[in-house]
Write an enzyme that holds these catalytic residues in place. Structure first.
Site, PDB file in Angstrom:
ATOM      1  N   CYS A   1       0.813  -1.226   0.000  1.00 15.85           N
ATOM      2  CA  CYS A   1       0.000   0.000   0.000  1.00 15.85           C
ATOM      3  C   CYS A   1       0.841   1.269   0.000  1.00 15.85           C
ATOM      4  O   CYS A   1       0.337   2.352  -0.291  1.00 15.85           O
ATOM      5  CB  CYS A   1      -0.968  -0.001   1.177  1.00 15.85           C
ATOM      6  SG  CYS A   1      -2.163  -1.330   1.072  1.00 15.85           S
TER       7      CYS A   1
ATOM      8  N   HIS B   1      -3.264   7.520   1.713  1.00 18.08           N
ATOM      9  CA  HIS B   1      -3.641   6.174   1.276  1.00 18.08           C
ATOM     10  C   HIS B   1      -5.011   5.869   1.879  1.00 18.08           C
ATOM     11  O   HIS B   1      -5.244   6.126   3.065  1.00 18.08           O
ATOM     12  CB  HIS B   1      -2.610   5.155   1.754  1.00 18.08           C
ATOM     13  CG  HIS B   1      -3.073   3.736   1.614  1.00 18.08           C
ATOM     14  ND1 HIS B   1      -3.635   3.257   0.447  1.00 18.08           N
ATOM     15  CD2 HIS B   1      -3.106   2.708   2.503  1.00 18.08           C
ATOM     16  CE1 HIS B   1      -3.969   1.989   0.619  1.00 18.08           C
ATOM     17  NE2 HIS B   1      -3.667   1.635   1.852  1.00 18.08           N
TER      18      HIS B   1
ATOM     19  N   ASN C   1     -10.077   0.054  -0.425  1.00 16.76           N
ATOM     20  CA  ASN C   1      -8.614   0.127  -0.365  1.00 16.76           C
ATOM     21  C   ASN C   1      -8.051  -0.447  -1.666  1.00 16.76           C
ATOM     22  O   ASN C   1      -8.131  -1.658  -1.895  1.00 16.76           O
ATOM     23  CB  ASN C   1      -8.115  -0.658   0.852  1.00 16.76           C
ATOM     24  CG  ASN C   1      -6.593  -0.596   1.022  1.00 16.76           C
ATOM     25  OD1 ASN C   1      -5.870  -0.240   0.096  1.00 16.76           O
ATOM     26  ND2 ASN C   1      -6.129  -0.965   2.199  1.00 16.76           N
TER      27      ASN C   1
HETATM   28  N1  COA Z   1     -18.981  -8.041   9.519  1.00 15.66           N
HETATM   29  C1  COA Z   1     -19.455  -8.162  10.742  1.00 15.66           C
HETATM   30  N2  COA Z   1     -18.690  -8.506  11.800  1.00 15.66           N
HETATM   31  C2  COA Z   1     -17.380  -8.701  11.589  1.00 15.66           C
HETATM   32  C3  COA Z   1     -16.814  -8.581  10.319  1.00 15.66           C
HETATM   33  C4  COA Z   1     -17.666  -8.249   9.250  1.00 15.66           C
HETATM   34  N3  COA Z   1     -17.213  -8.087   7.979  1.00 15.66           N
HETATM   35  N4  COA Z   1     -15.488  -8.840  10.401  1.00 15.66           N
HETATM   36  C5  COA Z   1     -15.226  -9.102  11.696  1.00 15.66           C
HETATM   37  N5  COA Z   1     -16.382  -9.020  12.415  1.00 15.66           N
HETATM   38  C6  COA Z   1     -16.562  -9.231  13.838  1.00 15.66           C
HETATM   39  C7  COA Z   1     -15.461 -10.079  14.433  1.00 15.66           C
HETATM   40  O1  COA Z   1     -15.732 -11.454  14.244  1.00 15.66           O
HETATM   41  C8  COA Z   1     -15.518  -9.683  15.873  1.00 15.66           C
HETATM   42  O2  COA Z   1     -16.598 -10.356  16.490  1.00 15.66           O
HETATM   43  P1  COA Z   1     -16.471 -10.928  17.988  1.00 15.66           P
HETATM   44  O3  COA Z   1     -16.243  -9.706  18.846  1.00 15.66           O
HETATM   45  O4  COA Z   1     -17.770 -11.594  18.188  1.00 15.66           O
HETATM   46  O5  COA Z   1     -15.287 -11.836  17.944  1.00 15.66           O
HETATM   47  C9  COA Z   1     -15.884  -8.201  15.811  1.00 15.66           C
HETATM   48  O6  COA Z   1     -16.463  -7.977  14.528  1.00 15.66           O
HETATM   49  C10 COA Z   1     -14.690  -7.287  15.974  1.00 15.66           C
HETATM   50  O7  COA Z   1     -13.642  -7.785  15.146  1.00 15.66           O
HETATM   51  P2  COA Z   1     -12.312  -6.996  14.947  1.00 15.66           P
HETATM   52  O8  COA Z   1     -11.432  -7.756  14.003  1.00 15.66           O
HETATM   53  O9  COA Z   1     -11.773  -6.619  16.294  1.00 15.66           O
HETATM   54  O10 COA Z   1     -12.884  -5.693  14.234  1.00 15.66           O
HETATM   55  P3  COA Z   1     -12.213  -4.308  14.045  1.00 15.66           P
HETATM   56  O11 COA Z   1     -12.946  -3.256  14.742  1.00 15.66           O
HETATM   57  O12 COA Z   1     -10.732  -4.372  14.261  1.00 15.66           O
HETATM   58  O13 COA Z   1     -12.464  -4.066  12.492  1.00 15.66           O
HETATM   59  C11 COA Z   1     -11.178  -4.102  10.492  1.00 15.66           C
HETATM   60  C12 COA Z   1     -11.889  -4.937  11.544  1.00 15.66           C
HETATM   61  C13 COA Z   1     -10.519  -5.035   9.499  1.00 15.66           C
HETATM   62  C14 COA Z   1     -12.193  -3.244   9.793  1.00 15.66           C
HETATM   63  C15 COA Z   1     -10.128  -3.205  11.203  1.00 15.66           C
HETATM   64  O14 COA Z   1      -9.344  -3.982  12.076  1.00 15.66           O
HETATM   65  C16 COA Z   1      -9.232  -2.509  10.239  1.00 15.66           C
HETATM   66  O15 COA Z   1      -9.681  -1.691   9.464  1.00 15.66           O
HETATM   67  N6  COA Z   1      -7.942  -2.791  10.294  1.00 15.66           N
HETATM   68  C17 COA Z   1      -6.974  -2.162   9.422  1.00 15.66           C
HETATM   69  C18 COA Z   1      -6.998  -2.877   8.114  1.00 15.66           C
HETATM   70  C19 COA Z   1      -6.249  -2.153   7.048  1.00 15.66           C
HETATM   71  O16 COA Z   1      -6.440  -0.989   6.840  1.00 15.66           O
HETATM   72  N7  COA Z   1      -5.382  -2.898   6.370  1.00 15.66           N
HETATM   73  C20 COA Z   1      -4.653  -2.411   5.269  1.00 15.66           C
HETATM   74  C21 COA Z   1      -3.535  -1.563   5.697  1.00 15.66           C
HETATM   75  S1  COA Z   1      -2.838  -0.875   4.281  1.00 15.66           S
END
Ligand code: COA
Length: 323
Positions: free
Chosen positions: A117, A250, A280
């Protein structure tokens, strides 16, 4: 006395494939809701390349549009640097495939940069160095991705993030205008397991490549690291936060962008946001956002832009540009 040579952005261009994948479409594929995706990521839809469209095809249209905006033709380009993490092939480089698709026959060097990225910032920095050192006068810098091809649509933890697209800029040597003022690049290879592609490459032959991510850990690393790169960029140039006219980040996640804007004390109106419509698009996201801001008239000549990115590797970086 020799004049300092700077690299100025002469023109921008972008391309998004026609097909859309909306949050409503994802609700039918995985256990998720539009409300959850919008709240956690800010993404509402993303573009998906057609079956017969590859990264070089997306790059071609973006490059042609950037060349048109710059008033140049393909054979005027003396260097291509293309950032991608989804190349058409292991080799030849997507930059070489693009060179051929643009009809270039002038023998200009062409190479890919792989920094996930952060790829566009790495590519811009590379082309800037070629221009500043006098090796070339004109460079085409492209970020292009077909990430949906390596997305696992059974993994609800990350499949909602990724989209396809391409953006490009044409750089030209100038001695009178500032252009790219500074670039700041970093990497830390200790975090492979947090964000990587399983399968593909020489350690995963025969296995279809799919992105794997520890979303929460990546989120925290991204916010902290971008915080530091903003400080580094301002300090290196003796600038204060209020000197920046536009943040062109980004587009990973609306919450990550909001954290950087807050750090810069920038109102949302001074941030070019495309994540809701593009998702993204990795190396393509900054040049896509830049082109959107330029074409809709928000970004004006002479304004100061801060581009920043964080991605797999981990890699991160920034570019300060007087547009
Ligand atoms: N829909 C609904 N629920 C979801 C889900 C989805 N698509 N994906 C995960 N969940 C659930 C999980 O299972 C978890 O449930 P639980 O509490 O019962 O276990 C809950 O939501 C929280 O999961 P978590 O992984 O902690 O969510 P989060 O708040 O961290 O959000 C992302 C997930 C991926 C959106 C977030 O972590 C993120 O944006 N990370 C950065 C990713 C990124 O930008 N990567 C590229 C960098 S260049």
């Amino acid at each position: 006395m020799s004049l300092t040579v700077n690299a100025k952005i002469l023109g921008t261009g972008s391309y998004l494939p026609e097909k859309l994948l909306t949050n409503a479409d994802l609700e039918r594929l995985i256990d998720t809701t539009d409300a959850w995706i919008v709240e956690r990521t800010g993404i509402r839809e993303r573009h998906v390349a057609a079956d017969n469209e590859f990264t070089s095809d997306l790059a071609k249209v973006a490059a042609e549009r950037a060349l048109q905006a710059a008033g140049l033709s393909a054979n005027d380009v003396e260097l291509i640097v293309l950032a991608t993490t989804t190349p058409d092939r292991v080799f030849p480089s997507t930059a070489c495939l693009l060179q051929n698709k643009l009809g270039m026959t002038n023998g200009a060097p062409a190479m890919d940069v792989q920094a996930v990225c952060s790829g566009f910032v790495y590519a811009l920095s590379t082309a800037n160095a070629f221009i500043r050192s006098g090796q070339v006068k004109t460079a085409l810098v492209v970020g292009a991705e077909t990430l949906t091809r390596i997305t696992d649509y059974t993994d609800r933890g990350n499949c909602m993030l990724w989209g396809d697209g391409a953006g490009a800029v044409v750089l030209g040597a100038t001695s009178t205008e500032a252009g790219i003022i500074s670039t700041h690049l970093h990497a830390d290879g200790r975090y492979e397991e947090m964000l990587f592609v399983e399968g593909g490459g020489t350690c995963g032959l025969g296995q279809s490549p799919k992105m794997r991510m520890q979303g929460n850990s990546v989120f925290k690393m991204a916010v902290n690291t971008l915080d530091a790169i903003v400080d580094e960029t301002l300090q290196a140039n003796g600038l204060s936060k209020s000197d920046i006219d536009w943040l062109v980040p980004h587009q990973a996640n609306k919450r990550i962008i909001d954290a950087t804007a807050k750090k810069l004390e920038m109102p949302t109106e001074r941030v070019i946001l495309t994540v809701a419509e593009h998702g993204n698009t990795s190396a393509a996201s900054i040049p896509l956002a830049l082109d959107v801001g330029v074409k809709d008239g928000r970004i004006q000549r002479g304004e100061l832009l801060l581009m920043e990115a964080f991605g797999g590797g981990f890699t991160w970086g920034s570019a300060l540009v007087r547009f």
